[in-house]
Design a protein around this motif. Sequence first.
Motif, PDB file in Angstrom:
ATOM      1  N   ARG A 283       0.842  -1.203   0.000  1.00 20.63           N
ATOM      2  CA  ARG A 283       0.000   0.000   0.000  1.00 20.63           C
ATOM      3  C   ARG A 283       0.876   1.252   0.000  1.00 20.63           C
ATOM      4  N   GLU A 284       1.896   1.269   0.841  1.00 17.30           N
ATOM      5  CA  GLU A 284       2.782   2.417   0.907  1.00 17.30           C
ATOM      6  C   GLU A 284       3.519   2.624  -0.415  1.00 17.30           C
ATOM      7  N   LYS A 285       3.897   1.539  -1.061  1.00 13.00           N
ATOM      8  CA  LYS A 285       4.592   1.628  -2.343  1.00 13.00           C
ATOM      9  C   LYS A 285       3.709   2.318  -3.384  1.00 13.00           C
ATOM     10  N   PHE A 286       2.446   1.886  -3.479  1.00  9.36           N
ATOM     11  CA  PHE A 286       1.548   2.482  -4.467  1.00  9.36           C
ATOM     12  C   PHE A 286       1.147   3.907  -4.085  1.00  9.36           C
ATOM     13  N   LEU A 287       1.016   4.173  -2.803  1.00 14.21           N
ATOM     14  CA  LEU A 287       0.697   5.526  -2.360  1.00 14.21           C
ATOM     15  C   LEU A 287       1.816   6.484  -2.746  1.00 14.21           C
ATOM     16  N   SER A 288       3.055   6.032  -2.572  1.00 13.97           N
ATOM     17  CA  SER A 288       4.198   6.852  -2.950  1.00 13.97           C
ATOM     18  C   SER A 288       4.237   7.093  -4.456  1.00 13.97           C
ATOM     19  N   MET A 289       3.948   6.048  -5.240  1.00 15.32           N
ATOM     20  CA  MET A 289       3.944   6.184  -6.694  1.00 15.32           C
ATOM     21  C   MET A 289       2.821   7.100  -7.159  1.00 15.32           C
TER      22      MET A 289
ATOM     23  N   THR B   1       1.431   9.587  -5.575  1.00 19.21           N
ATOM     24  CA  THR B   1       1.592  10.980  -5.162  1.00 19.21           C
ATOM     25  C   THR B   1       2.897  11.597  -5.655  1.00 19.21           C
ATOM     26  N   ASN B   2       3.672  10.832  -6.405  1.00 13.95           N
ATOM     27  CA  ASN B   2       4.933  11.334  -6.946  1.00 13.95           C
ATOM     28  C   ASN B   2       4.649  12.271  -8.127  1.00 13.95           C
ATOM     29  N   PRO B   3       4.976  13.556  -8.018  1.00 18.62           N
ATOM     30  CA  PRO B   3       4.671  14.508  -9.103  1.00 18.62           C
ATOM     31  C   PRO B   3       5.438  14.221 -10.390  1.00 18.62           C
ATOM     32  N   GLU B   4       6.503  13.440 -10.299  1.00 21.60           N
ATOM     33  CA  GLU B   4       7.303  13.128 -11.485  1.00 21.60           C
ATOM     34  C   GLU B   4       6.930  11.771 -12.095  1.00 21.60           C
ATOM     35  N   ALA B   5       5.922  11.124 -11.537  1.00 22.71           N
ATOM     36  CA  ALA B   5       5.519   9.802 -12.046  1.00 22.71           C
ATOM     37  C   ALA B   5       4.979   9.919 -13.468  1.00 22.71           C
ATOM     38  N   LYS B   6       5.354   8.943 -14.290  1.00 22.26           N
ATOM     39  CA  LYS B   6       4.897   8.920 -15.679  1.00 22.26           C
ATOM     40  C   LYS B   6       3.670   8.042 -15.869  1.00 22.26           C
ATOM     41  N   GLU B   7       3.226   7.383 -14.791  1.00 21.74           N
ATOM     42  CA  GLU B   7       2.058   6.520 -14.858  1.00 21.74           C
ATOM     43  C   GLU B   7       0.907   7.125 -14.069  1.00 21.74           C
ATOM     44  N   GLU B   8      -0.318   6.754 -14.475  1.00 18.37           N
ATOM     45  CA  GLU B   8      -1.504   7.153 -13.724  1.00 18.37           C
ATOM     46  C   GLU B   8      -1.865   6.022 -12.777  1.00 18.37           C
TER      47      GLU B   8
ATOM     48  N   LYS C 121      -5.846   0.952  -9.733  1.00 20.29           N
ATOM     49  CA  LYS C 121      -6.074   1.274 -11.142  1.00 20.29           C
ATOM     50  C   LYS C 121      -4.792   1.873 -11.674  1.00 20.29           C
ATOM     51  N   ARG C 122      -4.219   1.222 -12.650  1.00 18.17           N
ATOM     52  CA  ARG C 122      -2.917   1.629 -13.182  1.00 18.17           C
ATOM     53  C   ARG C 122      -3.000   1.741 -14.692  1.00 18.17           C
ATOM     54  N   ASN C 123      -2.911   2.947 -15.187  1.00 21.95           N
ATOM     55  CA  ASN C 123      -2.997   3.195 -16.629  1.00 21.95           C
ATOM     56  C   ASN C 123      -4.256   2.580 -17.233  1.00 21.95           C
ATOM     57  N   GLY C 124      -5.377   2.683 -16.496  1.00 23.83           N
ATOM     58  CA  GLY C 124      -6.655   2.229 -17.022  1.00 23.83           C
ATOM     59  C   GLY C 124      -6.948   0.767 -16.813  1.00 23.83           C
ATOM     60  N   ILE C 125      -6.033   0.020 -16.190  1.00 25.62           N
ATOM     61  CA  ILE C 125      -6.221  -1.407 -15.944  1.00 25.62           C
ATOM     62  C   ILE C 125      -6.315  -1.632 -14.436  1.00 25.62           C
ATOM     63  N   PHE C 126      -7.170  -2.552 -14.023  1.00 21.49           N
ATOM     64  CA  PHE C 126      -7.394  -2.807 -12.602  1.00 21.49           C
ATOM     65  C   PHE C 126      -6.588  -4.019 -12.146  1.00 21.49           C
ATOM     66  N   TYR C 127      -5.924  -3.862 -11.001  1.00 14.63           N
ATOM     67  CA  TYR C 127      -5.111  -4.916 -10.402  1.00 14.63           C
ATOM     68  C   TYR C 127      -5.615  -5.154  -8.981  1.00 14.63           C
ATOM     69  N   LEU C 128      -6.085  -6.354  -8.719  1.00 20.02           N
ATOM     70  CA  LEU C 128      -6.570  -6.703  -7.388  1.00 20.02           C
ATOM     71  C   LEU C 128      -5.497  -7.517  -6.665  1.00 20.02           C
ATOM     72  N   TYR C 129      -4.855  -6.896  -5.688  1.00 21.46           N
ATOM     73  CA  TYR C 129      -3.839  -7.563  -4.874  1.00 21.46           C
ATOM     74  C   TYR C 129      -4.545  -8.247  -3.705  1.00 21.46           C
ATOM     75  N   ARG C 130      -4.318  -9.548  -3.548  1.00 22.69           N
ATOM     76  CA  ARG C 130      -5.003 -10.329  -2.518  1.00 22.69           C
ATOM     77  C   ARG C 130      -4.004 -10.751  -1.443  1.00 22.69           C
ATOM     78  N   PHE C 131      -4.438 -10.652  -0.192  1.00 22.63           N
ATOM     79  CA  PHE C 131      -3.563 -10.921   0.938  1.00 22.63           C
ATOM     80  C   PHE C 131      -4.183 -11.976   1.855  1.00 22.63           C
ATOM     81  N   TYR C 132      -3.316 -12.616   2.606  1.00 24.09           N
ATOM     82  CA  TYR C 132      -3.776 -13.685   3.508  1.00 24.09           C
ATOM     83  C   TYR C 132      -3.121 -13.540   4.866  1.00 24.09           C
ATOM     84  N   LYS C 133      -3.915 -13.755   5.919  1.00 20.40           N
ATOM     85  CA  LYS C 133      -3.359 -13.870   7.267  1.00 20.40           C
ATOM     86  C   LYS C 133      -4.070 -15.012   7.976  1.00 20.40           C
TER      87      LYS C 133
END
Length: 225
Positions: free
Chosen positions: A45-51, A53-60, A75-87
């Motif tokens: 989550r932190e990785k994607f949040l950083s990406m 909010t990065n003003p120099e990022a070339k991706e949406e 949602k990355r460049n118009g495509i949806f990615y569902l990351y699934r986690f387990y505990k």
Amino acid sequence: MKKFLLLLAALSLTPSLLFAQVDQGVTSLDGFAEASWGMTFESIREKFLSMATNPEAKEEIQIVNEKKDAQLLIKRNGIFYLYRFYKTPDLLKEVRPKTGGAESDPSIAGQTEYRESGILFSVGVNFNLVPSEKIKEKLEKKYGKPKKESIGDDKVSGASIWELVDKRDNPPRGGYAVQWREGYKRNPYTRRIDYFSATIRDMIGKDYKEFFSVQETKTLRDLIP
């Protein structure tokens, strides 16, 4: 959880990460794009949040939805990615004996035997319909021929499965890629690909086998004091 165990408007605009980051000839699928199997919910989550909010990022990039330690929809460049986690289910935490040490699990460095935080075990990719053969060609360039294929009674729907597991390790390291096919105007199209960790998938299977056993034991204990 059972549904995890059973197991692009135009192709030219499809980013390479749709097919994960594995070079041709590599036989082990150890994660997806920038994420490795076993990474915690918070770290991804932190990785994607950083990406995002990065003003120099070339991706949406946008975090569309999240359920702590369970799912993260990106949602990355118009495509949806569902990351699934387990505990580990709470019921198992209650009944497992304390060993006093961390469980040995080569795929998840530093995790405790109870897996208090959600860890990445699967990524689902969803996009606009693309002819299945075009998707399959891309996947075969990455991974070679699929290990298994199934075709439905309609002769169109089905799935292709790539087994990208290094069996020299114990437990085996790597994962699986599944391309789903569905009928559209009597032709096979794909709108979804799923990636799974082999080690964590087996871990979940063992945990849930124990989970249902514990449920039965608790029920019998309550029925017969």
